[in-house]
Design a protein around this motif. Sequence first.
Motif, PDB file in Angstrom:
ATOM      1  N   ILE A 113     162.420  58.181 -10.505  1.00 49.27           N
ATOM      2  CA  ILE A 113     162.146  58.304 -11.943  1.00 49.27           C
ATOM      3  C   ILE A 113     162.997  59.445 -12.496  1.00 49.27           C
ATOM      4  CG2 ILE A 113     160.377  58.741 -13.699  1.00 49.27           C
ATOM      5  CD1 ILE A 113     158.287  57.760 -11.719  1.00 49.27           C
ATOM      6  N   GLU A 114     163.596  59.214 -13.648  1.00 46.28           N
ATOM      7  CA  GLU A 114     164.376  60.282 -14.274  1.00 46.28           C
ATOM      8  C   GLU A 114     163.422  61.349 -14.825  1.00 46.28           C
ATOM      9  OE1 GLU A 114     167.653  61.016 -17.851  1.00 46.28           O
ATOM     10  OE2 GLU A 114     166.851  59.007 -17.465  1.00 46.28           O
ATOM     11  N   MET A 115     163.676  62.597 -14.420  1.00 42.20           N
ATOM     12  CA  MET A 115     162.825  63.695 -14.859  1.00 42.20           C
ATOM     13  C   MET A 115     163.691  64.829 -15.387  1.00 42.20           C
ATOM     14  SD  MET A 115     159.844  63.820 -11.924  1.00 42.20           S
ATOM     15  CE  MET A 115     158.911  62.336 -11.499  1.00 42.20           C
ATOM     16  N   ARG A 116     163.284  65.442 -16.489  1.00 40.56           N
ATOM     17  CA  ARG A 116     164.063  66.497 -17.130  1.00 40.56           C
ATOM     18  C   ARG A 116     163.173  67.716 -17.401  1.00 40.56           C
ATOM     19  NH1 ARG A 116     166.431  62.736 -22.020  1.00 40.56           N
ATOM     20  NH2 ARG A 116     167.570  61.194 -20.738  1.00 40.56           N
ATOM     21  N   LEU A 117     163.800  68.885 -17.349  1.00 40.86           N
ATOM     22  CA  LEU A 117     163.124  70.143 -17.672  1.00 40.86           C
ATOM     23  C   LEU A 117     163.923  70.861 -18.751  1.00 40.86           C
ATOM     24  CD1 LEU A 117     161.038  72.405 -17.236  1.00 40.86           C
ATOM     25  CD2 LEU A 117     162.495  73.275 -15.397  1.00 40.86           C
ATOM     26  N   MET A 118     163.250  71.248 -19.826  1.00 43.44           N
ATOM     27  CA  MET A 118     163.883  71.981 -20.915  1.00 43.44           C
ATOM     28  C   MET A 118     163.119  73.276 -21.163  1.00 43.44           C
ATOM     29  SD  MET A 118     164.568  68.766 -23.488  1.00 43.44           S
ATOM     30  CE  MET A 118     162.996  68.024 -23.054  1.00 43.44           C
ATOM     31  N   GLY A 119     163.873  74.361 -21.384  1.00 45.46           N
ATOM     32  CA  GLY A 119     163.257  75.659 -21.654  1.00 45.46           C
ATOM     33  C   GLY A 119     162.688  76.319 -20.420  1.00 45.46           C
ATOM     34  N   ALA A 120     163.325  76.130 -19.254  1.00 48.34           N
ATOM     35  CA  ALA A 120     162.798  76.706 -18.015  1.00 48.34           C
ATOM     36  C   ALA A 120     162.702  78.230 -18.098  1.00 48.34           C
ATOM     37  CB  ALA A 120     163.686  76.298 -16.834  1.00 48.34           C
ATOM     38  N   GLU A 121     163.609  78.865 -18.857  1.00 47.24           N
ATOM     39  CA  GLU A 121     163.600  80.330 -18.934  1.00 47.24           C
ATOM     40  C   GLU A 121     162.338  80.874 -19.612  1.00 47.24           C
ATOM     41  OE1 GLU A 121     165.416  78.637 -22.629  1.00 47.24           O
ATOM     42  OE2 GLU A 121     165.610  78.307 -20.461  1.00 47.24           O
ATOM     43  N   ASN A 122     161.634  80.037 -20.378  1.00 46.39           N
ATOM     44  CA  ASN A 122     160.426  80.502 -21.070  1.00 46.39           C
ATOM     45  C   ASN A 122     159.225  80.628 -20.134  1.00 46.39           C
ATOM     46  OD1 ASN A 122     161.523  80.672 -23.738  1.00 46.39           O
ATOM     47  ND2 ASN A 122     161.507  78.431 -23.824  1.00 46.39           N
ATOM     48  N   GLY A 123     159.364  80.128 -18.918  1.00 44.53           N
ATOM     49  CA  GLY A 123     158.264  80.268 -17.962  1.00 44.53           C
ATOM     50  C   GLY A 123     157.951  81.716 -17.639  1.00 44.53           C
ATOM     51  N   SER A 124     158.950  82.590 -17.753  1.00 43.64           N
ATOM     52  CA  SER A 124     158.748  84.007 -17.434  1.00 43.64           C
ATOM     53  C   SER A 124     157.935  84.732 -18.503  1.00 43.64           C
ATOM     54  CB  SER A 124     160.103  84.697 -17.260  1.00 43.64           C
ATOM     55  OG  SER A 124     160.875  84.593 -18.456  1.00 43.64           O
ATOM     56  N   LEU A 125     157.625  84.065 -19.628  1.00 47.88           N
ATOM     57  CA  LEU A 125     156.809  84.695 -20.665  1.00 47.88           C
ATOM     58  C   LEU A 125     155.376  84.924 -20.203  1.00 47.88           C
ATOM     59  CD1 LEU A 125     158.020  82.608 -23.748  1.00 47.88           C
ATOM     60  CD2 LEU A 125     158.638  84.973 -23.203  1.00 47.88           C
ATOM     61  N   LEU A 126     154.928  84.133 -19.238  1.00 49.94           N
ATOM     62  CA  LEU A 126     153.551  84.225 -18.779  1.00 49.94           C
ATOM     63  C   LEU A 126     153.396  85.257 -17.672  1.00 49.94           C
ATOM     64  CD1 LEU A 126     152.491  80.460 -18.589  1.00 49.94           C
ATOM     65  CD2 LEU A 126     151.791  82.133 -20.296  1.00 49.94           C
ATOM     66  N   SER A 127     152.170  85.765 -17.520  1.00 49.64           N
ATOM     67  CA  SER A 127     151.858  86.644 -16.393  1.00 49.64           C
ATOM     68  C   SER A 127     151.884  85.834 -15.098  1.00 49.64           C
ATOM     69  CB  SER A 127     150.482  87.279 -16.584  1.00 49.64           C
ATOM     70  OG  SER A 127     149.470  86.277 -16.556  1.00 49.64           O
ATOM     71  N   LYS A 128     151.894  86.527 -13.959  1.00 45.26           N
ATOM     72  CA  LYS A 128     151.956  85.853 -12.660  1.00 45.26           C
ATOM     73  C   LYS A 128     150.774  84.913 -12.485  1.00 45.26           C
ATOM     74  CE  LYS A 128     155.708  87.780 -11.036  1.00 45.26           C
ATOM     75  NZ  LYS A 128     156.915  86.958 -10.761  1.00 45.26           N
ATOM     76  N   ARG A 129     149.587  85.411 -12.820  1.00 42.36           N
ATOM     77  CA  ARG A 129     148.392  84.575 -12.654  1.00 42.36           C
ATOM     78  C   ARG A 129     148.450  83.350 -13.567  1.00 42.36           C
ATOM     79  NH1 ARG A 129     143.577  84.557 -15.584  1.00 42.36           N
ATOM     80  NH2 ARG A 129     141.812  83.596 -14.502  1.00 42.36           N
ATOM     81  N   ALA A 130     148.870  83.545 -14.817  1.00 41.59           N
ATOM     82  CA  ALA A 130     148.941  82.419 -15.749  1.00 41.59           C
ATOM     83  C   ALA A 130     150.005  81.417 -15.309  1.00 41.59           C
ATOM     84  CB  ALA A 130     149.224  82.928 -17.161  1.00 41.59           C
ATOM     85  N   GLN A 131     151.099  81.886 -14.693  1.00 43.30           N
ATOM     86  CA  GLN A 131     152.128  80.965 -14.204  1.00 43.30           C
ATOM     87  C   GLN A 131     151.577  80.054 -13.108  1.00 43.30           C
ATOM     88  OE1 GLN A 131     156.067  82.539 -13.306  1.00 43.30           O
ATOM     89  NE2 GLN A 131     155.756  84.249 -14.723  1.00 43.30           N
ATOM     90  N   VAL A 132     150.749  80.605 -12.230  1.00 42.22           N
ATOM     91  CA  VAL A 132     150.153  79.788 -11.163  1.00 42.22           C
ATOM     92  C   VAL A 132     149.277  78.692 -11.765  1.00 42.22           C
ATOM     93  CG1 VAL A 132     148.577  79.834  -9.191  1.00 42.22           C
ATOM     94  CG2 VAL A 132     150.247  81.668  -9.485  1.00 42.22           C
ATOM     95  N   VAL A 133     148.460  79.059 -12.768  1.00 41.72           N
ATOM     96  CA  VAL A 133     147.577  78.079 -13.395  1.00 41.72           C
ATOM     97  C   VAL A 133     148.389  77.039 -14.164  1.00 41.72           C
ATOM     98  CG1 VAL A 133     145.712  77.769 -15.071  1.00 41.72           C
ATOM     99  CG2 VAL A 133     145.694  79.747 -13.542  1.00 41.72           C
ATOM    100  N   ALA A 134     149.386  77.485 -14.908  1.00 47.36           N
ATOM    101  CA  ALA A 134     150.219  76.553 -15.681  1.00 47.36           C
ATOM    102  C   ALA A 134     150.947  75.587 -14.753  1.00 47.36           C
ATOM    103  CB  ALA A 134     151.218  77.333 -16.536  1.00 47.36           C
ATOM    104  N   PHE A 135     151.431  76.083 -13.599  1.00 47.30           N
ATOM    105  CA  PHE A 135     152.112  75.201 -12.652  1.00 47.30           C
ATOM    106  C   PHE A 135     151.165  74.127 -12.138  1.00 47.30           C
ATOM    107  CE2 PHE A 135     153.259  74.018  -8.316  1.00 47.30           C
ATOM    108  CZ  PHE A 135     154.568  73.597  -8.486  1.00 47.30           C
ATOM    109  N   ALA A 136     149.912  74.514 -11.829  1.00 43.05           N
ATOM    110  CA  ALA A 136     148.940  73.534 -11.339  1.00 43.05           C
ATOM    111  C   ALA A 136     148.661  72.469 -12.391  1.00 43.05           C
ATOM    112  CB  ALA A 136     147.650  74.246 -10.936  1.00 43.05           C
ATOM    113  N   ILE A 137     148.592  72.863 -13.661  1.00 42.66           N
ATOM    114  CA  ILE A 137     148.335  71.891 -14.735  1.00 42.66           C
ATOM    115  C   ILE A 137     149.528  70.956 -14.899  1.00 42.66           C
ATOM    116  CG2 ILE A 137     147.971  71.659 -17.225  1.00 42.66           C
ATOM    117  CD1 ILE A 137     146.401  74.289 -17.100  1.00 42.66           C
ATOM    118  N   VAL A 138     150.737  71.499 -14.903  1.00 37.84           N
ATOM    119  CA  VAL A 138     151.941  70.662 -15.026  1.00 37.84           C
ATOM    120  C   VAL A 138     152.034  69.710 -13.839  1.00 37.84           C
ATOM    121  CG1 VAL A 138     154.459  70.695 -15.013  1.00 37.84           C
ATOM    122  CG2 VAL A 138     153.202  72.310 -16.445  1.00 37.84           C
TER     123      VAL A 138
END
Length: 505
Positions: free
Chosen positions: A367-392
């Motif tokens: 399946i074709e998959m794309r990611l846009m705005g990857a640099e904005n992931g660093s806006l979140l705290s470490k803990r929030a990044q873990v939770v956001a990754f699980a949701i994605v």
Amino acid sequence: MDDSVNELIRVRLARVGRLVTIALIILTVLQVGLFLVLFAFVGAQAAADWLPELVLAILFTLLLGAIALYAVGQAQAAVQRDVSRAVGQELRELHSANDRAQSLQRMASTLSATLSFERVVEQSLDVCSLALEEMGIPRQSLVGAVFLYERGMLRPIARRRFLGNDSNQVIAGKEGVVGAALSQAEPVVTNNPPEDPELKVYEAFRECLTAVCVPLRAGFQLFGAMVIGADTAVHFERDHIDLFRSVGDQAVIALQNAQLYQRLEAEKQRLIEADEEARKELARDLHDGPTQSIAAIAMRMGFARTMIDQDPARAKEELLKVEALAKRTSAEIRGMLFTLRPLVLEAQGLGPAIDALLRRHSESDGIEMRLMGAENGSLLSKRAQVVAFAIVEEALNNARKYSRATLIEVRLWQTDGLFVAAVRDNGVGFDTYDINRDYSTRGSLGMVNMRERAERIDGSLRVESSPESGTTVTLVVPLDKHGADAEATAAEPAAEEPQPVDAAR
């Protein structure tokens, strides 16, 4: 009445009596002295003319003294009677206040010793019976119930003197004294319970002449109501209403504790079930994937070993197949390890971790998959990044399994102090109302998990979809609470906190 108070009154009024007696003696002596002076200066004949008036004056003075002493005696008796009545009333009020305090203390002890809401509300009805007892009404006259909301209706869960089928009756809490108390958020008294539009459905309250309804509330949240009635006409004082309100507050605390405990138990059970399901899924994946592949590698290696002498060319071809199978198996195992613990997330952050996840799924699913705005992931705290990754990751898994999409896009961006992550596919879509309404429907449990994860970081989750129009899952997280800057700010005081000094050194 205390003997010391009685003695003090007697001593003070006896002193007044002595002063009156002394005053009488002084007046009498003065009158006799005045007569003797007249006798000495004007002669016996003139003094004899004044003698009747002197006798009358002395008798009048003695009469006034007797009246004054009688009045002092009566005042003493009246003061002692009034003080005795006042002290007795005060002692009764102190005794009642002490009984209330002890009852509330027992209720608080019950509250701290158990998480059973039923025991606490039963204790609350016992405390309310004290108010009736203070007014000379026996506890057996109490008719009471604690109502809690159940599916929008008020159901009695603790009852006193309920008759027949009363325990199974429910009310709406919209009319009468109950409706007034819930709408005003204040206790309300009625002197005609048999005619109350809601209380009259209960046979027990049809026997009452007075009833008070106390709302059970915490802030703007209503849990139910407590109704206290008596088959005798009574007038509830402000102290009694305050007691009922205090009892209701204690009952609400018990209810909140019980609900919190139930939610914790439910969450604990959910985590246990999720962990067990993850273990089962991992076991299935290992059995269906790497285990089968390793068994196939072993079989092919055995076949290649037998073919080395007979047909070297075919043996070489078989070894090439074994090599390809081993590489594929290695990739599967790495994928499982990535799912269990995405090291790239810890080392490089949310953007690279999602990019690695998309590349792995794209290679395996086609399946074709794309990611846009990857640099904005660093806006979140470490803990929030873990939770956001699980949701994605959960949203991607749902799209891969159910959407039949040919394109999946993940976009990360910032807007108005918010971090936003969106997963969009061009698949078949679904009816979000049906999914949210029935948790047993395919994929709905995953959505529940995503929403719960979002709430852990004060975020919100929105799912937009309809049949044949694809699906978009959007996560919104406030950066002022879970941004990288907020995490750094929160860490600064800890770094500057002075270290304790050992005084023994």
